[in-house]
Scaffold this motif. Structure first.
Motif, mmCIF file in Angstrom:
data_model
loop_
_atom_site.group_PDB
_atom_site.id
_atom_site.type_symbol
_atom_site.label_atom_id
_atom_site.label_comp_id
_atom_site.label_asym_id
_atom_site.label_seq_id
_atom_site.Cartn_x
_atom_site.Cartn_y
_atom_site.Cartn_z
ATOM 1 N N TRP A 1 4.356 -14.050 -6.405
ATOM 2 C CA TRP A 1 3.514 -12.846 -6.339
ATOM 3 C C TRP A 1 2.893 -12.708 -4.944
ATOM 4 O O TRP A 1 2.947 -11.644 -4.325
ATOM 5 C CB TRP A 1 2.413 -12.939 -7.406
ATOM 6 C CG TRP A 1 1.455 -11.816 -7.366
ATOM 7 C CD1 TRP A 1 1.728 -10.499 -7.586
ATOM 8 C CD2 TRP A 1 0.049 -11.896 -7.094
ATOM 9 N NE1 TRP A 1 0.574 -9.751 -7.465
ATOM 10 C CE2 TRP A 1 -0.461 -10.585 -7.162
ATOM 11 C CE3 TRP A 1 -0.818 -12.949 -6.804
ATOM 12 C CZ2 TRP A 1 -1.807 -10.306 -6.936
ATOM 13 C CZ3 TRP A 1 -2.147 -12.675 -6.592
ATOM 14 C CH2 TRP A 1 -2.640 -11.361 -6.657
ATOM 15 N N TYR B 1 11.836 -12.784 -7.071
ATOM 16 C CA TYR B 1 11.059 -13.463 -8.108
ATOM 17 C C TYR B 1 11.950 -14.441 -8.868
ATOM 18 O O TYR B 1 11.566 -15.562 -9.160
ATOM 19 C CB TYR B 1 10.460 -12.447 -9.092
ATOM 20 C CG TYR B 1 9.065 -11.990 -8.744
ATOM 21 C CD1 TYR B 1 8.862 -10.909 -7.911
ATOM 22 C CD2 TYR B 1 7.955 -12.662 -9.241
ATOM 23 C CE1 TYR B 1 7.580 -10.476 -7.585
ATOM 24 C CE2 TYR B 1 6.669 -12.234 -8.923
ATOM 25 C CZ TYR B 1 6.491 -11.145 -8.091
ATOM 26 O OH TYR B 1 5.232 -10.733 -7.780
ATOM 27 N N VAL C 1 5.555 -18.499 -10.092
ATOM 28 C CA VAL C 1 5.398 -17.041 -10.167
ATOM 29 C C VAL C 1 4.168 -16.596 -9.356
ATOM 30 O O VAL C 1 4.202 -15.562 -8.687
ATOM 31 C CB VAL C 1 5.323 -16.567 -11.639
ATOM 32 C CG1 VAL C 1 4.897 -15.113 -11.713
ATOM 33 C CG2 VAL C 1 6.683 -16.750 -12.298
#
Lengths: 351, 307
Positions: free
Chosen positions: B82, B196, B78
């Motif tokens: 990001w 994502y 993650v």
């Protein structure tokens, strides 16, 4: 001057943030970061032999880093510099021990040039043509060619044609006529450093003062526009990847002739990977490459001293290296920090 | 040669060596289908391998080790997502950064937590599973039965992934985002969210692959034990043309090369030459020998939403 300052501002900020996070990691695991960084610094620059070894460590990083930077400038990612380095080392070693009775001023250039050609073929011709004519992504092709090179060196050294008889996997020693002499006795610093610095100046001249360099950079900036402007895009792709491989190959040979004097069967040298980091931090500027190579070389030599004297595991420097690159790549994080900081300041002023 | 090929050990080793390639290759398929090149899978595997041992040791349960590894692996994924998706940083460079960080960080933690003697020898391992009926079939039983639970999990995940990617609405959306994010957004799809998801899945699968190395095959962690498998998995994914079954097939081929080279340990020539083959094959596949391998059109290109 302000332009220069602006271009080095981000990399330096990235280094500072990485060092701070490194301190937090050390504090969390029960070490004293001040003592660790102090011993790291002493290990890298504290004595004349330490300085010499740091410079010696920088040599393969500068030369390979220049190669990676050339490809980056042309918008290409040479992730397989490690393999090209090995090919250069193999060819340099082979010429170093198999030619007898040559004077040094023929033997050394012969070994270096042959290594450059081999590295150029490995990194340039195969991935270059594959990219230019079939669109095969150079990240994967250079990486795959890198693994092939590494297994090829295993093959040569493990009972293969380059293994010294009746011994552990290693090649014969190169002849004295092929040895690049050391500058500071009892250290690894050889005249290879001169080759590295000349190479940096050469690449600067090539990329910023010649038509070839301009075209390569133009292709890197915008392939479609360059094609429209009448530039030969496939030629520039092959050229820049070849040059990239030529320098990685040169680095391998300089390391053999100047430091190792024979080829050992270790899985990887790591220089090819660190070179990517070197080029990134330098924002692909050839002169910047020299300084960023020095930084990573210092982290390398200093880490051993830090492990011995502050008992902090030396791999901490890899943690810091990874963080530096993360922040260089994700430079918007820094802008994020800046706007947060500005907001805070405004609030402080308001209150 | 005939004796080697008829040895069931070679084929069970092929399966064992293919598993830590097939899992990240499967993960990479999701990530690249959504348009994100994730070379950080190598580092995610390594970090997961370490935390699998750490949690297994601390809790005394290999299953909790696996769970911990998956959680930590997903966190790293993650963070990568990001920076790559939200901050639109260069994906390949970010991946390099995470891999270098992972190599240093796991080695650093290994030394600070466990010391130079290495991980504890009483760390629990994930179980091997016997398959009833199949286990009694000669030859086949020796290959297909008695493998680590992760091997069977991988096989289930391959079928599930193929179904998910090609037969569900969400799978179709992921593919659309990787092919043409502008069009997908116009059609009301949230490009960022799906990227994502793609990256998170690559983190999940890589983490399982990493845990398999440390608590599936063994019960210990060693420095850089992923040894390039995350990169090879990318090659397997390309060789398999960005499909779950193709990736698995390529992973089996690469696994076979590794298993064969282990069997040929004493003849240096054939061993090292055989190890080169998967890499040469991948280059040939990319160049287009035997049908071209075409990546998703928006693979590796950061996207900024229009609104």
């Amino acid at each position: 001057m302000s332009k220069v300052l602006k271009s080095i501002y981000m990399p330096i900020l990235a280094v500072v943030i990485a060092i701070i996070i490194g301190s937090i990691i050390m504090l969390a695991t029960g070490f004293n970061p001040v003592a660790a960084y102090a011993s790291l610094f002493i290990g890298a620059f504290g004595t004349l032999p330490n300085i010499a070894n740091t410079l010696a460590n920088a040599v393969p990083l500068i030369i390979t880093g220049l190669g990676v930077a050339i490809a980056f400038n042309a918008g290409l990612f040479n992730i397989g510099a490690e393999g090209q380095y090995w090919i250069g080392a193999i060819v340099g070693t082979w010429i170093g021990y198999s030619f007898k009775g040559l004077p040094w001023y023929i033997h050394i250039p012969l070994a270096l040039i042959a290594a450059m050609i081999a590295g150029g073929l490995w990194g340039g011709i195969i991935p270059g043509f594959a990219k230019a004519y079939t669109g095969a992504h150079e990240v994967i092709t250079t990486m795959m060619m890198s693994y092939v090179a590494i297994y090829f060196s295993h093959y040569l050294l493990e009972f293969g044609p380059m293994m010294e008889k009746g011994s552990v996997p290693q090649s014969p020693l190169i002849r004295d006529s092929a040895v690049i002499p050391t500058i500071v006795p009892n250290t690894q610093l050889s005249y290879g450093i001169v080759i590295a610095l000349v190479a940096a100046l050469f690449v600067y001249w090539l990329m910023y003062k010649t038509v070839w360099g301009y075209e390569m950079r133009a292709v890197g900036f915008n392939q479609r526009a360059s094609k429209y402007a009448g530039m030969n895009v496939p030629f520039n792709i092959v050229l820049s990847l070849s040059l990239s491989g030529i320098f990685a190959g040169l680095a391998g040979a300089v390391q053999i002739l100047g430091v190792q004097h024979r080829l050992y069967d270790s899985f990887t040298s790591g220089y090819g990977y660190t070179a990517i980091v070197v080029a990134l931090l330098a924002k692909n500027n050839p002169i910047g490459v020299v300084f960023s190579a020095l930084l990573f070389a210092a982290l390398g030599t200093g880490s051993q001293y830090m492990q011995l004297n502050a008992q902090v595991p030396g791999q901490l420097t890899d943690v810091i290296t990874g963080l530096i690159i993360f922040f260089v790549a994700a430079d918007k994080i820094i802008e994020l920090f800046k706007t947060m900081f500005k907001k805070q300041k405004k609030e402080e002023l308001a209150s | 040669m005939k004796e080697i090929l008829l040895n069931p050990q070679l084929w069970s080793a092929t399966l064992a060596m293919a598993t830590p390639l097939a899992l990240p290759a499967l993960g990479g398929t999701f990530s690249e289908r959504s348009g994100v090149v994730n070379i950080a899978m190598e580092g995610i595997m390594l970090i997961a391998a370490f935390f699998a041992v750490l949690f297994a040791h601390l809790t005394g349960s290999a299953w909790l080790g696996l769970l911990g590894a998956v959680i930590v692996g997903m966190i790293v994924a993650v963070i990568f997502a990001w920076a790559a998706v939200t901050l639109t940083a260069d994906q390949v460079i970010l991946g390099m950064a995470i891999n270098i960080f992972a190599s240093g960080f796991t080695a650093y933690l290994l030394n600070t937590i466990f010391g130079f003697s290495g991980t504890p020898t009483d760390t629990p391992m994930l179980p091997n599973i016997d398959i009833p009926i199949i286990k009694n079939i000669p030859f086949i039983g020796q290959i297909l039965s008695g493998n680590s639970v992760i091997v069977y999990l991988m096989i289930i995940l391959i079928f599930a992934s193929d179904y998910f990617l090609f037969h569900t609405n969400l799978g179709l959306r992921i593919r659309a985002v990787g092919e043409n994010p502008e069009a997908a957004e116009t059609a009301g799809i949230n490009v960022i969210k799906l990227r994502y998801l793609g990256v998170a899945l690559s983190g999940l699968f890589s983490a399982i692959g990493g845990a398999y190395l440390s608590i599936g095959l063994l019960n210990s962690f060693s420095t850089d034990m992923s040894s390039g498998r995350g990169y090879i998995a990318l090659a397997a994914m390309i060789f398999g043309k960005w499909t779950p079954f193709g990736s698995f097939g390529a992973a089996l081929l690469f696994g076979f090369a590794t298993a064969l080279s282990m069997q040929l340990q004493n003849s240096a020539l054939s061993k090292n030459i055989i190890m080169m083959l998967p890499y040469i094959l991948t280059v040939l596949a990319l160049v287009g020998v035997g049908g071209k391998s075409v990546p998703p059109a928006a693979d590796g290109v950061p996207y900024t939403p229009k609104k």
